[in-house]
Design a protein around this motif. Structure first.
Motif, PDB file in Angstrom:
ATOM      1  N   ARG A 263       9.704 -12.887   4.096  1.00 47.14           N
ATOM      2  CA  ARG A 263       8.597 -12.408   4.937  1.00 47.14           C
ATOM      3  C   ARG A 263       9.067 -11.908   6.310  1.00 47.14           C
ATOM      4  O   ARG A 263       8.686 -10.821   6.750  1.00 47.14           O
ATOM      5  CB  ARG A 263       7.571 -13.545   5.111  1.00 47.14           C
ATOM      6  N   GLU A 264       9.896 -12.703   6.983  1.00 46.62           N
ATOM      7  CA  GLU A 264      10.326 -12.333   8.339  1.00 46.62           C
ATOM      8  C   GLU A 264      11.090 -11.011   8.340  1.00 46.62           C
ATOM      9  O   GLU A 264      10.841 -10.126   9.146  1.00 46.62           O
ATOM     10  CB  GLU A 264      11.190 -13.454   8.939  1.00 46.62           C
ATOM     11  N   LYS A 265      12.044 -10.883   7.381  1.00 41.33           N
ATOM     12  CA  LYS A 265      12.836  -9.648   7.292  1.00 41.33           C
ATOM     13  C   LYS A 265      11.951  -8.462   6.917  1.00 41.33           C
ATOM     14  O   LYS A 265      12.142  -7.340   7.382  1.00 41.33           O
ATOM     15  CB  LYS A 265      13.932  -9.813   6.245  1.00 41.33           C
ATOM     16  N   LEU A 266      10.973  -8.739   6.052  1.00 40.57           N
ATOM     17  CA  LEU A 266      10.060  -7.692   5.599  1.00 40.57           C
ATOM     18  C   LEU A 266       9.243  -7.157   6.778  1.00 40.57           C
ATOM     19  O   LEU A 266       9.060  -5.934   6.919  1.00 40.57           O
ATOM     20  CB  LEU A 266       9.141  -8.269   4.524  1.00 40.57           C
ATOM     21  N   GLU A 267       8.761  -8.049   7.624  1.00 44.26           N
ATOM     22  CA  GLU A 267       8.013  -7.626   8.816  1.00 44.26           C
ATOM     23  C   GLU A 267       8.901  -6.819   9.763  1.00 44.26           C
ATOM     24  O   GLU A 267       8.459  -5.830  10.346  1.00 44.26           O
ATOM     25  CB  GLU A 267       7.418  -8.846   9.522  1.00 44.26           C
ATOM     26  N   LYS A 268      10.171  -7.244   9.898  1.00 45.09           N
ATOM     27  CA  LYS A 268      11.124  -6.471  10.723  1.00 45.09           C
ATOM     28  C   LYS A 268      11.271  -5.064  10.185  1.00 45.09           C
ATOM     29  O   LYS A 268      11.358  -4.082  10.928  1.00 45.09           O
ATOM     30  CB  LYS A 268      12.499  -7.162  10.716  1.00 45.09           C
ATOM     31  N   MET A 269      11.333  -4.977   8.844  1.00 41.30           N
ATOM     32  CA  MET A 269      11.490  -3.675   8.189  1.00 41.30           C
ATOM     33  C   MET A 269      10.289  -2.777   8.488  1.00 41.30           C
ATOM     34  O   MET A 269      10.441  -1.585   8.811  1.00 41.30           O
ATOM     35  CB  MET A 269      11.601  -3.919   6.677  1.00 41.30           C
ATOM     36  N   ILE A 270       9.089  -3.351   8.380  1.00 34.89           N
ATOM     37  CA  ILE A 270       7.864  -2.579   8.632  1.00 34.89           C
ATOM     38  C   ILE A 270       7.835  -2.087  10.079  1.00 34.89           C
ATOM     39  O   ILE A 270       7.504  -0.920  10.356  1.00 34.89           O
ATOM     40  CB  ILE A 270       6.626  -3.446   8.301  1.00 34.89           C
ATOM     41  N   ILE A 271       8.201  -2.962  11.009  1.00 27.29           N
ATOM     42  CA  ILE A 271       8.223  -2.577  12.427  1.00 27.29           C
ATOM     43  C   ILE A 271       9.251  -1.472  12.659  1.00 27.29           C
ATOM     44  O   ILE A 271       9.012  -0.533  13.430  1.00 27.29           O
ATOM     45  CB  ILE A 271       8.531  -3.807  13.325  1.00 27.29           C
ATOM     46  N   LEU A 272      10.395  -1.553  11.968  1.00 28.17           N
ATOM     47  CA  LEU A 272      11.424  -0.519  12.128  1.00 28.17           C
ATOM     48  C   LEU A 272      10.911   0.843  11.659  1.00 28.17           C
ATOM     49  O   LEU A 272      11.176   1.865  12.292  1.00 28.17           O
ATOM     50  CB  LEU A 272      12.687  -0.916  11.350  1.00 28.17           C
ATOM     51  N   TYR A 273      10.144   0.855  10.569  1.00 25.28           N
ATOM     52  CA  TYR A 273       9.542   2.117  10.113  1.00 25.28           C
ATOM     53  C   TYR A 273       8.630   2.702  11.199  1.00 25.28           C
ATOM     54  O   TYR A 273       8.644   3.914  11.451  1.00 25.28           O
ATOM     55  CB  TYR A 273       8.741   1.888   8.827  1.00 25.28           C
ATOM     56  N   THR A 274       7.815   1.840  11.822  1.00 25.26           N
ATOM     57  CA  THR A 274       6.923   2.352  12.878  1.00 25.26           C
ATOM     58  C   THR A 274       7.729   2.848  14.079  1.00 25.26           C
ATOM     59  O   THR A 274       7.338   3.803  14.743  1.00 25.26           O
ATOM     60  CB  THR A 274       5.933   1.270  13.344  1.00 25.26           C
TER      61      THR A 274
END
Length: 975
Positions: A263-274
């Motif tokens: 979950r934590e890494k996934l949220e980081k990934m989403i933020i990186l896309y933005t």
């Protein structure tokens, strides 16, 4: 260094340098420091940190020493630079393999490779990128990850270079590897999605790490690697794919839930896309235009519609709001006032925005921002109950809109409201209308909604100026809300007093102020601490306002100030005490001397607060600010504070004490106002000046205040001050003048000028070492007009008020210049006459004419030779200072002062300080203000005539231009 023997001794030193025992650690660090410049040292370090059998801490330290060495010795021009042969060997060794097992060391190695790449890639290190790309393609999982990690750090570093040539090189690199980077990202993303849907979390986590690194590389290449990215189909294709990938990753979040290890890494990934979208929008707003529609649809869908429910998380919402905000307020997307002057791309962007932000869309966004995102959360309400001070401070926090949801929401609301106020004003007013009248205290939902709507009306105060009759609303509605005393209604009491603070400078009638002060007085006694703190903040905004009238506030001053002091004692958090102190400072500043009867308790409390705040320098800064205003309000009575005040100034301005870093600026300001308001010098006040020598050596931005402090001491007690400190001051000034700007030079010279003005004899004696340079500057014709003007001001004082010293100085300078005294004097007078136009201040112009006239009467042929120039200066000065009496038609000197009068002040005017009074009394004795120039010219000319006889004087007067003689006679008529 011999590699075999060197490896063992370096390894031993590194091992000792990791010791906790300072007796072992310090000698090892010193030995390593000496080896830093030895050939072969970095090759040894490379072998050590590449040896995975050695202790991790030793290897870590070897990497750090290597990294620091790159900064210091890798450039060719650096002292003790590494040889080209060793650098070639090191570069090869750094990329031999990518199999570092320890994550932290792998990251440090990647960073140091990037540091070398910044200096050497691609010219001296063309093989770096090909080797990295080859390693990234490998099948070995560890090697692939480490190569990808290094690839990211190298890309990030090269992208940060800003010289045009470096940017072109990076663009060449980007165009060559972009396809590969895209396919790498796409491959790892697909692998992750397959694994996560297959519930293989361990494999998914590994793929996610690679996806993250490959996307970080793509972000740098996309944002910084293309001058016109909109013309590259791959770049635009990638950016369009970002939206689909974001939806996939958000869906993953929904499916795996919040407990998953991914979950934590996934949220980081989403933020990186933005971040990819936000960075691209920031750097390439025109290239982003094709993405505006999709970005707005995506962000608005997830933030303002049910599509985001159960999927979004706070940081993602913040990023989406920032994306909307940047599009809404981007200047590149706004047409010019004259449409014909607009760029086609601006018109296109504006058209897309207009088509998207329809009335229904804006209405929904506006309503949802207020009714959903503005609502206080359960966590915030719990904080209000459990930790009211933290809640109050957080609510008035700083510029954190990029990272925190509430401030970000408010900023987005303001930007959208500003750009679409015609649509959103009726929406907001309708929400206000639906909440008229007191709200049921048993209905928490309605209380929270009213709080949110009132928040919106406060934020949009300037936009609503023409649409809200705030005075009527205050009297008819808000006043009643403030009188509801139920404990649950504290939400509304606090919000209403905040709301008034937002409107006070926008639209609030002056005659309603007394009613507001009544309200503030009541709310400062509210049972709820948050309400009291918010009320204090509104009080500050009220007294800070342009329309504040002291006479309206005075009837409430004693009570409100007492309650403020109580609040200061009640709050315990450092930030809250600072907040309340700022309010107290503001009140003291505005009411000035009227505060004197009410500050006794505060004066007694501040020493205790100062002692308690020893570890809180920012609180001490707030105390210093309060003391500044307190001293100004107390005036001469501030001498009673000296037992506390002077040690505070001593500590704050002592550069040998660590707190000076925080306290110096405010400490100097306090020192200055203390001197300005001091009725008389004291030994303790004089002793603090020992701090000044070190302060002058700093040559910081506070230098101007330091000079003002020196001047204040001279005005306060020139004799004692100069006798104690003139010698050290002279040394400091001589050092300063070696390397100082023209403006700084003027500040130094003004100190000397003031000393001569206050005490002509002592001033000349004490600052004697500086005067030859002034003399030389005049003779040499100093080019900078302000400096020359100050030189002439100093020499004018010496010549007029200490003629014997002037004669001594002239003798000294004649000897130094190997010139006859008379000829040197002639040069001074000639330059003085020639550069009179450099002097702009009327006082100095009059001083110059008085000084040169003081040379008369004289039978000296040089002075008589310059007589015409002296008269010329006198006539110019007479024009400056003489005013004609319209009734009598006679002239009088407008600079003459005959007696000292206390000025009559209105309530809003600041009374004169003790220093102002000292200056006035000094002016009464100053020849510039006590000697009539008209009379002085007349007497000197009469004396010259008596010396030379009528005939000789007549011949002398013939050297003067006839027009000047006529003007002179006109000024002297009646004498």
């Amino acid at each position: 260094m011999d590699m075999d023997s060197a490896s063992s001794v370096v390894l031993q030193a590194l091992t000792q340098a990791t010791s906790q025992d300072t007796a072992v650690l310090k000698p090892a660090e010193e030995q390593l420091r000496q080896w830093e410049t030895q050939p072969g040292f970095y090759s040894v370090l490379l072998n050590i940190f590449n040896n995975h059998m050695l202790d991790v801490n030793v290897r870590w330290l070897a990497v750090l020493y290597f990294k620091n060495g790159i900064d210091r010795y890798w450039r060719r021009v650096a002292p003790h630079a590494l040889s080209e042969e060793e650098k070639t060997s090191l570069r090869a060794g750094l990329i031999t393999n990518f199999n570092e097992p320890v994550n932290q060391i792998a990251t440090q190695i990647a960073v140091l490779i990037a540091k070398v790449a910044r200096l050497d890639c691609p010219r001296q290190w063309p093989e770096l990128i090909p080797i990295l790309l080859e390693s990234v393609k490998g099948q070995d999982g560890l090697q692939q990850h480490r190569a990808l990690l290094t690839f990211y750090h190298v890309t990030k570093t090269l992208a940060s270079k800003r010289l045009a040539q470096d940017r072109r090189l990076f663009q060449d690199l980007a165009s060559g590897i972009y396809s590969f980077a895209c396919s790498l990202w796409s491959h790892h993303t697909d692998c992750f999605l397959q694994q996560i849907y297959a519930r293989d979390e361990a494999a998914a986590l590994s793929s996610l790490e690679r996806t993250l690194l490959s996307l970080k590389v793509l972000r740098k290449l996309t944002v910084h690697g293309f001058q016109e990215p909109q013309q590259n189909m791959e770049v635009m294709g990638f950016l369009n794919a970002v939206f689909e990938r974001l939806k996939q990753f958000l869906e993953c979040c929904r499916q795996i839930g919040s407990d998953s290890t991914c979950r934590e890494k996934l949220e980081k990934m989403i933020i990186l896309y933005t971040k990819v979208l936000l960075d691209f929008l920031e750097y390439h707003p025109c290239a982003f235009i094709p993405l505006i529609q999709r970005s707005l649809e995506f962000a608005v869908s997830y933030v303002f519609t049910p599509a985001g429910e159960g999927v979004t998380f706070e940081r993602f919402i913040v990023q989406c709001m920032n994306l909307i905000k940047m599009i809404v307020k981007n200047d590149a997307y706004k047409p010019a006032k004259n449409i014909d002057d607009s760029k086609p791309e601006s018109l296109e962007a504006h058209k897309i925005k207009t088509a998207f932000f329809t009335h229904p869309t804006l209405t929904e966004i506006g309503r949802r921002l207020v009714s959903h995102y503005f609502l206080l959360t359960e966590e915030e309400l719990a904080m209000w109950e459990e930790d009211p001070e933290s809640f109050a401070v957080e609510e008035t926090g700083g510029d954190s809109w990029k990272y925190s949801l509430r401030p970000c929401t408010e900023v987005l609301f303001l930007d959208i409201f500003h750009n679409y106020s015609q649509t959103l004003t009726p929406v907001l007013l309708d929400m206000v209308q639906n909440l008229q009248g007191p709200t049921n205290v048993e209905d928490p939902v309605q209380l929270l909604m009213k709080d949110a709507v009132y928040n919106a009306v406060g934020l949009a105060a300037y936009e609503l100026f023409d649409n809200v009759d705030f005075d009527q609303w205050f009297k008819n509605q808000l006043l009643g809300e403030l009188q509801v005393s139920h404990h649950r209604y504290k939400l509304i009491r606090r919000r209403v007093i905040w709301l008034i603070g937002q409107w006070i400078s926008v639209k609030f009638k002056s005659d309603l102020r007394p009613l507001l002060y009544e309200v503030i007085l009541t709310l400062m006694q509210d049972p709820d601490l948050v309400v009291r703190i918010e009320t204090a903040t509104t009080l500050k905004l009220t007294v800070d306002d342009f329309e504040f009238r002291t006479e309206q506030f005075l009837p409430y001053l004693e009570s409100i100030f007492g309650l403020l002091f109580q609040l200061l004692q009640q709050v315990t958090e450092c930030d809250t005490k600072m907040q309340v102190l700022h309010v107290i400072s503001c009140v003291i500043e505005r009411v000035n001397i009227q505060i004197r009867p009410y500050v006794g308790c505060l004066v007694q409390y501040l020493p205790l607060l100062w002692k308690q705040s020893e570890e809180h320098n920012m609180l001490r800064c707030a105390i210093l600010t309060t003391l500044i205003h307190l001293v100004q309000g107390l005036g001469a009575e501030s001498k009673n504070l000296y037992p506390f005040l002077l040690p505070v100034i001593q500590l704050s301005t002592d550069v040998s004490q660590p707190p000076h870093v925080y306290l110096l600026e405010d400490g100097l300001e306090l020192w200055l106002v203390t001197l300005e308001n001091s009725p008389a010098i004291t030994p303790e006040l004089l002793r603090i000046f020992q701090n000044m020598s070190a302060l002058l050596e700093l040559s910081s931005e506070n230098l101007r205040t330091c000079f003002q402090i020196v001047n204040a001491y001279i005005y306060l007690s020139a004799t004692e001050f100069l006798q104690n400190y003139a010698e050290s001051l002279c040394r400091s000034f001589c050092d300063l003048l070696k390397d100082i700007t023209n403006e700084g030079q003027v500040q130094v010279l003004k100190v000397v000028e003031i000393a001569l003005k206050v005490s002509p004899i002592l001033g000349a004696h004490m600052f004697q070492p500086l005067l030859p340079a002034v003399f030389r500057g005049i003779v040499d014709g100093e080019r900078y007009p302000v400096v020359m003007s100050t030189y002439l001001g100093i020499m004018g004082r010496v010549l007029l008020q200490n003629s014997s010293f002037f004669s001594t100085l002239l003798t000294q300078m004649a000897s130094e210049c190997s010139q006859e005294m008379d000829l040197l004097l002639g040069s001074v007078i000639e330059m003085w006459v020639d550069r009179m136009d450099n002097i702009t201040q009327p006082e100095r112009r009059k001083l110059s004419s008085l000084a040169l006239l003081s040379l008369l009467p004289s039978d000296n042929s040089v002075i008589q030779d310059k007589f015409c120039g002296i008269i010329n200066i006198c006539v110019e000065a007479l024009h400056d200072v003489m005013t004609e009496d319209p009734e009598t038609g006679t002239f009088k000197d407008c600079m003459l002062m005959s007696h000292f009068e206390e000025p009559k002040l209105s309530d809003d005017e600041e009374p004169p300080t003790e220093q102002d009074k000292r200056k006035k009394l000094l002016a009464l004795e100053d020849p510039v203000h006590s000697v009539s120039l008209q009379q002085f010219v007349y007497e000197k000319l009469k004396a010259q005539q008596a010396l030379m006889g009528d005939q000789g004087f007549g011949v002398l007067m013939e050297t003067v231009d006839t027009e000047l003689v006529r003007q002179l006679q006109e000024f002297l008529q009646g004498l």
